[in-house]
Design a protein around this motif. Structure first.
Motif, mmCIF file in Angstrom:
data_model
loop_
_atom_site.group_PDB
_atom_site.id
_atom_site.type_symbol
_atom_site.label_atom_id
_atom_site.label_comp_id
_atom_site.label_asym_id
_atom_site.label_seq_id
_atom_site.Cartn_x
_atom_site.Cartn_y
_atom_site.Cartn_z
ATOM 1 N N CYS A 125 53.402 43.804 37.901
ATOM 2 C CA CYS A 125 54.468 42.818 38.137
ATOM 3 C C CYS A 125 53.978 41.747 39.105
ATOM 4 N N LEU A 126 53.132 42.106 40.041
ATOM 5 C CA LEU A 126 52.607 41.092 40.972
ATOM 6 C C LEU A 126 51.563 40.213 40.279
ATOM 7 N N VAL A 127 50.748 40.817 39.406
ATOM 8 C CA VAL A 127 49.753 40.038 38.657
ATOM 9 C C VAL A 127 50.467 39.030 37.747
ATOM 10 N N ALA A 128 51.515 39.494 37.057
ATOM 11 C CA ALA A 128 52.203 38.628 36.101
ATOM 12 C C ALA A 128 52.990 37.528 36.795
ATOM 13 N N ALA A 129 53.629 37.861 37.908
ATOM 14 C CA ALA A 129 54.522 36.870 38.529
ATOM 15 C C ALA A 129 53.911 36.200 39.760
ATOM 16 N N GLY A 130 52.816 36.729 40.288
ATOM 17 C CA GLY A 130 52.037 36.086 41.348
ATOM 18 C C GLY A 130 52.846 35.480 42.466
ATOM 19 N N SER A 131 52.655 34.166 42.678
ATOM 20 C CA SER A 131 53.293 33.540 43.832
ATOM 21 C C SER A 131 54.808 33.478 43.686
ATOM 22 N N VAL A 132 55.317 33.493 42.442
ATOM 23 C CA VAL A 132 56.777 33.511 42.245
ATOM 24 C C VAL A 132 57.330 34.804 42.871
ATOM 25 N N GLU A 150 43.411 50.808 47.438
ATOM 26 C CA GLU A 150 42.474 49.814 47.969
ATOM 27 C C GLU A 150 43.207 48.797 48.838
ATOM 28 N N HIS A 151 44.379 48.376 48.374
ATOM 29 C CA HIS A 151 45.168 47.380 49.109
ATOM 30 C C HIS A 151 45.790 48.000 50.340
ATOM 31 N N ASN A 152 46.142 49.280 50.213
ATOM 32 C CA ASN A 152 46.654 50.003 51.356
ATOM 33 C C ASN A 152 45.567 50.087 52.428
ATOM 34 N N LEU A 214 39.742 47.059 33.861
ATOM 35 C CA LEU A 214 40.734 45.978 33.965
ATOM 36 C C LEU A 214 41.628 46.280 35.155
ATOM 37 N N ASN A 215 41.778 47.588 35.460
ATOM 38 C CA ASN A 215 42.560 47.966 36.636
ATOM 39 C C ASN A 215 42.045 47.248 37.881
ATOM 40 N N LYS A 216 40.718 47.201 38.022
ATOM 41 C CA LYS A 216 40.162 46.532 39.226
ATOM 42 C C LYS A 216 40.405 45.036 39.152
ATOM 43 N N GLY A 217 40.414 44.503 37.923
ATOM 44 C CA GLY A 217 40.735 43.084 37.747
ATOM 45 C C GLY A 217 42.166 42.803 38.164
ATOM 46 N N GLU A 219 43.740 44.459 40.279
ATOM 47 C CA GLU A 219 43.775 44.646 41.729
ATOM 48 C C GLU A 219 43.211 43.444 42.485
ATOM 49 N N LEU A 220 42.224 42.745 41.892
ATOM 50 C CA LEU A 220 41.711 41.527 42.534
ATOM 51 C C LEU A 220 42.852 40.525 42.677
ATOM 52 N N ILE A 221 43.608 40.354 41.589
ATOM 53 C CA ILE A 221 44.703 39.365 41.597
ATOM 54 C C ILE A 221 45.834 39.839 42.510
#
Ligand code: NDP
Ligand code: MG
Length: 383
Positions: A125-132, A150-152, A214-217, A219-221
């Motif tokens: 949901c964060l990858v799809a909606a990003g800054s919104v 990783e983000h944690n 793609l999971n890591k991809g 996660e980059l975003i």
């Protein structure tokens, strides 16, 4: 004071780990609302054990069976998307957002609008909606705590540091089950093989995403938005043992790493306790028993999905939304044996190349582009 926790996606792998953390801290947490997709039996079992005040099942056809299964309990119930949204809006101190895929977007946004702290597992949901997505969190003054290990790790490392002092942030990756498989054999792998992750027990979709990387991809975003960092500050490192989760390289050459046993209860406990630390009953890390830790750079021939994700991240605008939608269609098609494992990357690539103009400026665009990219990807099967 007992904190009330709601869990969106309570019947999943993250839902289960969250309930385990709650079960080991009965005087600190109680369960407020829970949701499931289809799994009536497990949702009912959770209701009997944890006594939430509200429970919703997304699949309306399962609602009667669910109501029967919780008859006698003092609980409010609901079904369908409206029911899941009502659960996300139900009063709670923290919400665990752990529905898988784009279908978690609306419930997670509802949680952002109604709860002061959202513990975010759902990366799609964060990858799809990003800054919104991040703007909605900021508008409602909601704290977003990353559950993704990783983000944690990076969240913990970044405490009391300025992102300007960081040269780059590194996310580690296990490399998945096909790290050492001869390249010419990868095309033949089956969904059963892809779902068997060597380190982390997880839901099926994220396990396949880990196999393609793609999971890591994603996660980059995810990191780009969570930490407001430019794409060129983000790196990926393969580390098969999954002991080291994230690293910060500072401008002065210092490198700081976060380590922990690969157990999702650890990042979940961090999010549940934050800003305090819980006294979690989780086995510590035994580095002597671990022996050696190894690291290697990802090879785009083996993981073309990761290269596509870098492209989507650098392109920005609507491209991460397109990539995520195409991947969801591709993973589903692979699970149904409609396409081969390496076709997942091909389908994402074809979809991205046909939707170069995709742009998003608001939530409506996010839903429209997700839908258009799904249609485009579906139209391209068979490849
Ligand atoms: P699972 O597949 O194990 O669980 C998914 C949950 O979402 C289940 O409760 C499922 O319900 C529910 N669900 C699925 N589709 C819908 C829908 N359309 N509407 C409502 N609910 C739905 O996934 P995980 O727990 O592994 O992952 C959840 C999220 O967390 C993913 O976004 C993943 O990327 C992320 N994540 C997971 C990690 C892990 O270790 N598992 C690590 C880092 C991030 P039901 O089963 O009842 O149908
Ligand atoms: Mg992760």
């Amino acid at each position: 004071m007992v904190q009330k926790i709601s869990i969106l996606g309570a019947t999943g792998s993250i839902g289960d780990s969250t309930l385990q953390v709650i079960a080991s801290h009965p005087t600190e947490f109680s369960v407020s609302a829970v949701t499931a997709g289809h799994n009536v039996e497990l949702l009912a079992e959770i209701c009997h054990r944890f006594k939430p005040s509200f429970a919703a099942i997304a699949d309306a056809a399962s609602y009667d069976a669910f109501k029967m299964a919780v008859a006698g309990l003092d609980i409010e119930t609901a079904c369908g998307e409206a029911g899941v949204l009502a659960a996300a809006a139900y009063p709670a101190d923290r919400v665990m957002a752990a529905i898988t895929g784009f279908s978690g977007l609306r419930p997670t946004l509802t949680a952002l609008e109604n709860c002061p702290i959202v513990m975010l597992a759902n990366k799609e949901c964060l990858v799809a909606a990003g800054s919104v997505f991040m703007d909605i969190a900021a508008k409602h003054n909601t704290t977003v705590l990353p559950v993704d290990s990783e983000h944690n790790a990076l969240h913990q490392l970044l405490v009391a540091k300025s992102i300007d002092d960081v040269r780059h942030l590194t996310l580690t990756a296990s490399g998945g089950p096909f790290l050492n498989m001869p390249l010419d054999k990868i095309g033949e792998v089956t969904p059963e093989m892809a779902i068997k992750h060597p380190v982390w027990p997880m839901g099926e979709k994220i396990s396949i995403d880990s196999a393609t990387m793609l999971n890591k991809g994603l996660e980059l975003i995810e990191a780009q938005h969570l930490f407001s960092v430019p794409a060129d500050k983000l790196k990926v490192l393969i580390h098969p043992q999954s002991i080291m989760h994230g690293l910060l390289t500072m401008h002065d050459g210092s490198v700081m790493a976060h380590m922990g046993t690969p157990d999702m209860q650890i990042p979940i406990a961090y999010c549940m306790g934050w800003p305090e630390r819980l006294n979690a009953d989780i086995a510590g890390l035994d580095l002597a028993a671990e022996g050696e830790l190894s690291f290697l750079a990802p090879d785009f021939n083996r993981y073309p999905c990761l290269e596509l994700a870098y492209e989507a991240m650098h392109a920005g605008r609507g491209m991460p939304t397109v990539m995520n939608a195409a991947n969801e269609v591709a993973v589903e098609a692979f699970r149904k044996a409609q396409i081969g494992f390496m076709d997942i990357a091909n389908l994402i690539q074809v979809t991205m190349s046909k939707m170069m103009d995709a742009d998003i400026s608001d939530l409506e665009d996010v839903f429209a582009i997700n839908e258009a990219a799904r249609r485009q990807a579906l139209d391209s099967i068979p490849l």
